[in-house]
Motif scaffolding. Structure first.
Motif, mmCIF file in Angstrom:
data_model
loop_
_atom_site.group_PDB
_atom_site.id
_atom_site.type_symbol
_atom_site.label_atom_id
_atom_site.label_comp_id
_atom_site.label_asym_id
_atom_site.label_seq_id
_atom_site.Cartn_x
_atom_site.Cartn_y
_atom_site.Cartn_z
ATOM 1 N N LEU A 85 -14.037 9.689 1.286
ATOM 2 C CA LEU A 85 -12.634 9.516 1.666
ATOM 3 C C LEU A 85 -12.419 8.032 1.896
ATOM 4 C CD1 LEU A 85 -13.837 12.137 3.438
ATOM 5 C CD2 LEU A 85 -11.453 12.283 4.125
ATOM 6 N N ARG A 86 -11.334 7.493 1.379
ATOM 7 C CA ARG A 86 -10.964 6.111 1.646
ATOM 8 C C ARG A 86 -9.744 6.081 2.557
ATOM 9 N NH1 ARG A 86 -12.094 2.335 -3.756
ATOM 10 N NH2 ARG A 86 -14.359 2.661 -3.729
ATOM 11 N N LEU A 87 -9.825 5.246 3.569
ATOM 12 C CA LEU A 87 -8.755 5.105 4.545
ATOM 13 C C LEU A 87 -8.094 3.754 4.325
ATOM 14 C CD1 LEU A 87 -10.746 6.327 7.682
ATOM 15 C CD2 LEU A 87 -9.436 7.710 6.059
ATOM 16 N N TYR A 88 -6.769 3.745 4.157
ATOM 17 C CA TYR A 88 -6.034 2.537 3.770
ATOM 18 C C TYR A 88 -5.084 2.083 4.877
ATOM 19 C CZ TYR A 88 -7.543 3.210 -1.076
ATOM 20 O OH TYR A 88 -8.294 3.346 -2.217
ATOM 21 N N HIS A 89 -4.867 0.771 4.898
ATOM 22 C CA HIS A 89 -3.833 0.177 5.753
ATOM 23 C C HIS A 89 -3.196 -0.981 4.987
ATOM 24 C CE1 HIS A 89 -1.588 -1.308 9.102
ATOM 25 N NE2 HIS A 89 -2.171 -2.493 9.020
ATOM 26 N N GLN A 97 -12.519 -3.532 2.883
ATOM 27 C CA GLN A 97 -12.468 -4.121 1.551
ATOM 28 C C GLN A 97 -11.021 -4.205 1.073
ATOM 29 O OE1 GLN A 97 -15.487 -2.235 -1.163
ATOM 30 N NE2 GLN A 97 -15.899 -0.954 0.630
ATOM 31 N N THR A 98 -10.765 -5.084 0.109
ATOM 32 C CA THR A 98 -9.428 -5.235 -0.465
ATOM 33 C C THR A 98 -9.234 -4.218 -1.581
ATOM 34 O OG1 THR A 98 -9.400 -7.599 0.053
ATOM 35 C CG2 THR A 98 -7.836 -6.823 -1.614
ATOM 36 N N SER A 99 -8.076 -3.554 -1.596
ATOM 37 C CA SER A 99 -7.775 -2.538 -2.612
ATOM 38 C C SER A 99 -7.191 -3.177 -3.861
ATOM 39 C CB SER A 99 -6.780 -1.524 -2.056
ATOM 40 O OG SER A 99 -6.332 -0.645 -3.063
ATOM 41 N N ASP A 100 -7.570 -2.646 -5.021
ATOM 42 C CA ASP A 100 -6.970 -3.082 -6.285
ATOM 43 C C ASP A 100 -6.064 -2.010 -6.873
ATOM 44 O OD1 ASP A 100 -8.837 -1.204 -7.077
ATOM 45 O OD2 ASP A 100 -9.752 -2.447 -8.632
ATOM 46 N N LEU A 101 -5.695 -1.012 -6.072
ATOM 47 C CA LEU A 101 -4.787 0.045 -6.519
ATOM 48 C C LEU A 101 -3.335 -0.376 -6.321
ATOM 49 C CD1 LEU A 101 -6.532 3.245 -5.095
ATOM 50 C CD2 LEU A 101 -6.394 2.541 -7.497
ATOM 51 N N PRO A 102 -2.387 0.312 -6.943
ATOM 52 C CA PRO A 102 -0.978 0.023 -6.688
ATOM 53 C C PRO A 102 -0.679 0.095 -5.190
ATOM 54 C CG PRO A 102 -1.190 1.516 -8.540
ATOM 55 C CD PRO A 102 -2.567 1.374 -7.959
ATOM 56 N N GLY A 103 0.063 -0.871 -4.685
ATOM 57 C CA GLY A 103 0.338 -0.945 -3.257
ATOM 58 C C GLY A 103 -0.644 -1.809 -2.504
ATOM 59 N N GLU A 104 -1.784 -2.068 -3.135
ATOM 60 C CA GLU A 104 -2.826 -2.951 -2.592
ATOM 61 C C GLU A 104 -3.216 -2.561 -1.168
ATOM 62 O OE1 GLU A 104 -1.100 -6.820 -3.303
ATOM 63 O OE2 GLU A 104 -1.838 -6.828 -5.380
#
Length: 349
Positions: free
Chosen positions: A119-123, A98-105
Motif C-alpha cells: 500500500l502506498r500512502l500519499y500526501h 519518496q517523490t511520486s511520479d504519478l499524476p498529481g505528484e
C-alpha cells in the motif's frame, strides 16, 4: 498481532486513490480499460495511469508485467496530513518518504500488509479540476428522476450518450486472503488505519467471520459503506470497483462492453450489503473490475452489522452468482451460476 498493532497510532486516511495491476499484454488491457470508461492521465511504454471524471488524478494503474503473468501490485491512499506519513515511517515500518511520479505528484511512503500486498500512502497530491478538463472527462449532468409522487423533471427530456460508462472514482477493492490470515489481516487494517467495520458475514458452523466490509472512519462525516479492501481465501485481489455516474450510465456501459466482446462475470444486480447496483467484468488479463452505482453511506453512528453468510446475502436481485465470480477464473464462465455457494473469505475496503 492485534494488541501490538493497537498500541500504535492509527494512520488517518482521507480517501482511496487507485489500484495497480500488472498485465501480460498491456495494449489489450488498455483497450478494455478505455471500453470500461477510464481516461488516460499519463502514459509511458510500460505504464498507463487513468482517471475518471472526479477530482482524483489517478484511479487505476496498468503496467506491463515483468514475467508474463498478471499481478496485483497494490493500492494508493491519500492521508490527511504530512504528519501521517512520518507516523507511518516511525511507528509502522513504512519506507522513507519518496517523490511520486504519478499524476498529481506529491510524495509517498510504502507499507506491506500481512499478505505481502503493498500500500502506498500519499500526501501533497494535486487534485484535478474536472470542469476544466476535456468534455469526455468533465462532470456529467446529474440525472433527475420522475417518480409516481414526485416529478421534478418537467419539459426536460432524458437523453444519454452511447459508449462507455462514465466513471467517477475507484470506490473500493476486495482481497481474497488465506483463511489462516483472515483475522490477522482484519486486525492489521483496523489497527493501522482510520478504518472501521461496517458489516461482516460469518460461518454458521464455526461462528468465525468469512467476509468483512470496512469503511473510512471520519467520525460523523459520511463515507462509502466500504472503501478499503475486503478479504477472501488465498491472497490476491478479487476485484476493483468503480463508481458510475448513475444507473443509466452503468447500463449503457454494460451493453457497450458486451458489444465490444468483453466477458461479463456477474450482474447486473443489487447487493444486499452496501446496496450497490453491481456489474462485474473480466478484463483482458482475467482480472475482475466492477461498475457500481447507488451505494450506501455510513458514519460513526451507523450500527455494525454481523449476520450468517448465506446465498441471499450476496444480492437482493439479479442473476445467481456465477462460479467464475467465486473462483475469479474467466474459463469458469462456461460453468454458469454457482447455485447456493458459501460466501468467500474476503475483506472489502
Amino acid at each position: 498481532m492485534a494488541s501490538i498493532v493497537a498500541s500504535k497510532p492509527k494512520i488517518k486516511l482521507d480517501r482511496l486513490l487507485y489500484t495497480h495491476y500488472q498485465h501480460p499484454n498491456l495494449p489489450a488491457a488498455h483497450k478494455f480499460l478505455i471500453d470500461f470508461g477510464l481516461c488516460v492521465a499519463q502514459q509511458t511504454p510500460s505504464r498507463i495511469a487513468y482517471h475518471g471524471f472526479g477530482e482524483n488524478p489517478c484511479i487505476f494503474i496498468a503496467e506491463q508485467s515483468p514475467d508474463g503473468y498478471k499481478h496485483f501490485a497494490g493500492s494508493g491512499w491519500l492521508v490527511t496530513s504530512r504528519e501521517e506519513l512520518d507516523s507511518a515511517v516511525k511507528a509502522h515500518g513504512a519506507t522513507q518518504v519518496q517523490t511520486s511520479d504519478l499524476p498529481g505528484e506529491g510524495c509517498f511512503v510504502q507499507m506491506v500488509d500481512p499478505n505481502g500486498i503493498p500500500l502506498r500512502l500519499y500526501h501533497g497530491v494535486e487534485l484535478r479540476s474536472p470542469e476544466s478538463q476535456p468534455v469526455k472527462a468533465q462532470m456529467p449532468k446529474p440525472v433527475v428522476l420522475n417518480t409516481w409522487n414526485d416529478k421534478p423533471r418537467k419539459g426536460d427530456f432524458q437523453r444519454f450518450d452511447t459508449g462507455p460508462t462514465k466513471v467517477h472514482k475507484l470506490g473500493h477493492y476486495g482481497m481474497v486472503v488465506d483463511s489462516s490470515l483472515f483475522e490477522t489481516t482484519v486486525d492489521w487494517y483496523l489497527g493501522s488505519f482510520s478504518l472501521a467495520r461496517t458489516d461482516s458475514l460469518y460461518d454458521e458452523g464455526s461462528g468465525k467471520d468469512v467476509m468483512t466490509f470496512m469503511h473510512l472512519d471520519k467520525g460523523e462525516e459520511f463515507s462509502d459503506h466500504h472503501s478499503p479492501p475486503n478479504h477472501v481465501a488465498r491472497s490476491f485481489a478479487h476485484h476493483s470497483s468503480f463508481e458510475a455516474d448513475n444507473f443509466d450510465s452503468q447500463l449503457v456501459g454494460h451493453y457497450h462492453l458486451q458489444q465490444q466482446g468483453w466477458t461479463n462475470c456477474w450482474g447486473v444486480g443489487r447487493h444486499l450489503l452496501g446496496s450497490q447496483i453491481f456489474d462485474y467484468w473480466f478484463d483482458a488479463s482475467g482480472n475482475i473490475l466492477e461498475h457500481y452505482s447507488d451505494g450506501d453511506l455510513v458514519n460513526n453512528k451507523t450500527p455494525y452489522g454481523r449476520e450468517v453468510a448465506a446465498p441471499d446475502t450476496m444480492a437482493v436481485w439479479g442473476p445467481n452468482v456465477s462460479v467464475a465470480f467465486l473462483t475469479t477464473r474467466m474459463e469458469d464462465i462456461a460453468k454458469g451460476p454457482a447455485g447456493h455457494p458459501p460466501a468467500p473469505v474476503m475483506v472489502i475496503v
